[in-house]
Design an enzyme around this catalytic site. Structure first.
Site, short mmCIF file in Angstrom:
data_model
loop_
_atom_site.label_atom_id
_atom_site.label_comp_id
_atom_site.label_asym_id
_atom_site.label_seq_id
_atom_site.Cartn_x
_atom_site.Cartn_y
_atom_site.Cartn_z
N VAL A 132 71.86 135.32 43.88
CA VAL A 132 72.13 135.56 45.29
C VAL A 132 73.02 134.45 45.88
O VAL A 132 73.90 134.72 46.69
CB VAL A 132 70.82 135.73 46.09
CG1 VAL A 132 71.09 135.89 47.57
CG2 VAL A 132 70.05 136.94 45.56
N ALA B 110 76.47 135.26 44.78
CA ALA B 110 76.96 136.42 45.53
C ALA B 110 77.30 136.06 46.97
O ALA B 110 78.34 136.47 47.50
CB ALA B 110 75.92 137.54 45.50
N GLU B 111 76.44 135.29 47.62
CA GLU B 111 76.71 134.93 49.02
C GLU B 111 77.93 134.03 49.12
O GLU B 111 78.73 134.15 50.04
CB GLU B 111 75.50 134.27 49.66
CG GLU B 111 75.74 134.00 51.13
CD GLU B 111 74.48 133.81 51.95
OE1 GLU B 111 74.63 133.56 53.16
OE2 GLU B 111 73.36 133.92 51.40
N THR B 112 78.09 133.14 48.16
CA THR B 112 79.27 132.27 48.15
C THR B 112 80.54 133.11 48.02
O THR B 112 81.48 132.94 48.80
CB THR B 112 79.16 131.27 46.98
OG1 THR B 112 78.00 130.46 47.17
CG2 THR B 112 80.39 130.39 46.89
#
Length: 152
Positions: free
Chosen positions: A73, A76-78
């Site tokens: 996550v 993915a968020e980065t």
């Protein structure tokens, strides 16, 4: 290089994370952030249409030796946030408002590659799908992230 060129104050950090010098201004005064550096995330491709980075499994595992779901996550968020920032441009900033993840398979060694592709690029929202894969190209997890675009 002209005499008027002033390097970004965090140029060394940005270059270590794989971010080309021409994109340093987009990141403002914050660089990539301490967590990105700590997890070993390195960008390999940066564009509005596709944002790609790698992350080592080593150092990012849970107690059973598998890559931690939270590490998926974070990657993915980065990627989704950086991709939304590329879309929004210099006069805006982005903040994540929603993320979800589906984990497909575990991995205990090697390098994970995350690829963010846009689902929606609007004036106030940007949504990306981020797929994490192993070195054989097998899907490890799929995330969806939505960022709100704010004026500076």
């Amino acid at each position: 290089m002209s005499d008027n060129f002033t390097p970004h104050p965090l140029s060394d950090e940005l270059l270590a994370a794989g971010i080309p010098a021409e994109h340093h201004g987009l990141l403002g005064p914050h660089g990539v952030g301490a967590l990105v550096a700590k997890m070993g995330i390195v960008f390999t491709h940066m564009s509005v249409d596709s944002m790609v980075a790698t992350m080592p499994v080593e150092g990012n595992t849970q107690v059973t030796g598998l890559l931690h779901g939270g590490a998926h996550v974070v990657l993915a968020e980065t990627l989704g946030s950086f991709a939304a920032a590329f879309h929004a441009g210099l006069d805006s900033r982005v903040v994540g408002i929603e993320i979800n993840a589906t984990h497909h398979r575990g991995i205990s060694a090697g390098l994970v590659t995350g690829t963010a592709t846009p689902i929606h690029l609007g004036r106030t929202l940007a949504t990306h799908q981020v797929v994490m894969t192993d070195s054989a190209g097998r899907a490890l997890s799929t995330c969806r992230i939505t960022n709100m675009i704010l004026s500076r």
